[in-house]
Design a protein around this motif. Structure first.
Motif, PDB file in Angstrom:
ATOM      1  N   ASN A   1      -0.059   5.412   4.928  1.00  0.00           N
ATOM      2  CA  ASN A   1       0.444   4.038   4.818  1.00  0.00           C
ATOM      3  C   ASN A   1       1.938   3.952   5.101  1.00  0.00           C
TER       4      ASN A   1
ATOM      5  N   LEU B   1       0.821  -1.215   0.000  1.00  0.00           N
ATOM      6  CA  LEU B   1       0.000   0.000   0.000  1.00  0.00           C
ATOM      7  C   LEU B   1       0.858   1.268   0.000  1.00  0.00           C
TER       8      LEU B   1
ATOM      9  N   ARG C   1       2.184   1.528  -3.656  1.00  0.00           N
ATOM     10  CA  ARG C   1       1.231   1.720  -4.743  1.00  0.00           C
ATOM     11  C   ARG C   1       0.260   2.889  -4.561  1.00  0.00           C
ATOM     12  N   THR C   2       0.078   3.346  -3.327  1.00  0.00           N
ATOM     13  CA  THR C   2      -0.801   4.509  -3.126  1.00  0.00           C
ATOM     14  C   THR C   2       0.084   5.712  -2.834  1.00  0.00           C
ATOM     15  N   ASN C   3      -0.449   6.884  -3.098  1.00  0.00           N
ATOM     16  CA  ASN C   3       0.331   8.097  -2.847  1.00  0.00           C
ATOM     17  C   ASN C   3      -0.034   8.641  -1.462  1.00  0.00           C
ATOM     18  N   SER C   4      -0.114   7.739  -0.480  1.00  0.00           N
ATOM     19  CA  SER C   4      -0.624   8.106   0.834  1.00  0.00           C
ATOM     20  C   SER C   4       0.478   8.071   1.890  1.00  0.00           C
TER      21      SER C   4
ATOM     22  N   SER D   1      -8.086   7.423   4.547  1.00  0.00           N
ATOM     23  CA  SER D   1      -9.050   8.522   4.602  1.00  0.00           C
ATOM     24  C   SER D   1     -10.012   8.311   5.772  1.00  0.00           C
TER      25      SER D   1
ATOM     26  N   PRO E   1      -7.984   2.207   2.186  1.00  0.00           N
ATOM     27  CA  PRO E   1      -6.638   1.887   1.679  1.00  0.00           C
ATOM     28  C   PRO E   1      -5.668   3.071   1.717  1.00  0.00           C
ATOM     29  N   THR E   2      -6.206   4.305   1.713  1.00  0.00           N
ATOM     30  CA  THR E   2      -5.311   5.470   1.764  1.00  0.00           C
ATOM     31  C   THR E   2      -5.344   6.152   3.124  1.00  0.00           C
TER      32      THR E   2
END
Length: 189
Positions: free
Chosen positions: A47, A38, A41-44, A135, A132-133
């Motif tokens: 994570n 995560l 692959r996420t711009n978070s 939020s 997943p991010t």
């Protein structure tokens, strides 16, 4: 004209930060695998922080009590409180509000009290499916310096201006109450 490279000697430079947990707990390693994915692959940023905290030692993942959780999430009831550590019960805290929490571990009594109040308790992998991010989540952690051992750190007890707690066999009239501890016995620091 000769061209020279820059001598960047990184041969012995070693990062002091962990890149994997030392623990061999298979469930923790599966969580690390999930949050590594995560974080990549996420711009978070959420994570990345969770992943970094999963790597930490137990001393750096201090527990947080129900009362502390409730006071920190008082004005943000719509969000999920995320703790990369343990949520513990607090007997002194009487009325547990309805709250949504996700944690590595929740003690049996704390879990029962949260569920009785109409709240929910998630694991971190369930949280990854739901958010997943990250939020509508708020990351919290316990007080790192609340350990008994920390009270003994610092300038040695007995030295001027020191507030460090001495290692004493017992606390009473006969133990470390003479010179340096009271003005009537020589001096007081």
């Amino acid at each position: 004209m000769a061209l020279y490279g820059i001598d960047i000697a990184n041969k012995h430079v070693k990062s002091k930060n962990r890149s994997a947990p030392v623990s061999e707990n298979v469930y923790l390693l599966l969580l690390v695998k999930l949050y590594r994915y995560l974080a990549r692959r996420t711009n978070s940023n959420f994570n990345k922080v969770v992943l970094k905290r999963l790597y930490m030692s137990r001393i750096n993942r201090p527990p947080i009590s129900l009362s502390r959780l409730a006071s920190l999430t008082k004005n943000i009831s719509a969000k999920t409180a995320v703790v990369v550590g343990t949520i513990t019960d607090d007997d002194r805290f009487e009325v547990v509000p309805k709250m949504s929490v996700a944690a590595l571990r929740v003690t049996k009594s704390a879990r029962a009290r949260i569920l009785n109040a109409g709240g929910e308790v998630l694991t971190l992998d369930q949280l990854a499916l739901r958010a997943p991010t990250g939020s509508h989540c708020v990351l919290l952690r316990g007080e790192r310096n609340a350990r008994e051992a920390v009270k003994h750190f610092g300038a040695a007890p007995g030295t001027p201006k020191s507030t460090a707690k001495p290692y004493v066999r017992s606390k009473g009239r006969k133990f470390e109450r003479a010179r340096g501890r009271r003005a009537s016995r020589g001096y007081k620091n």
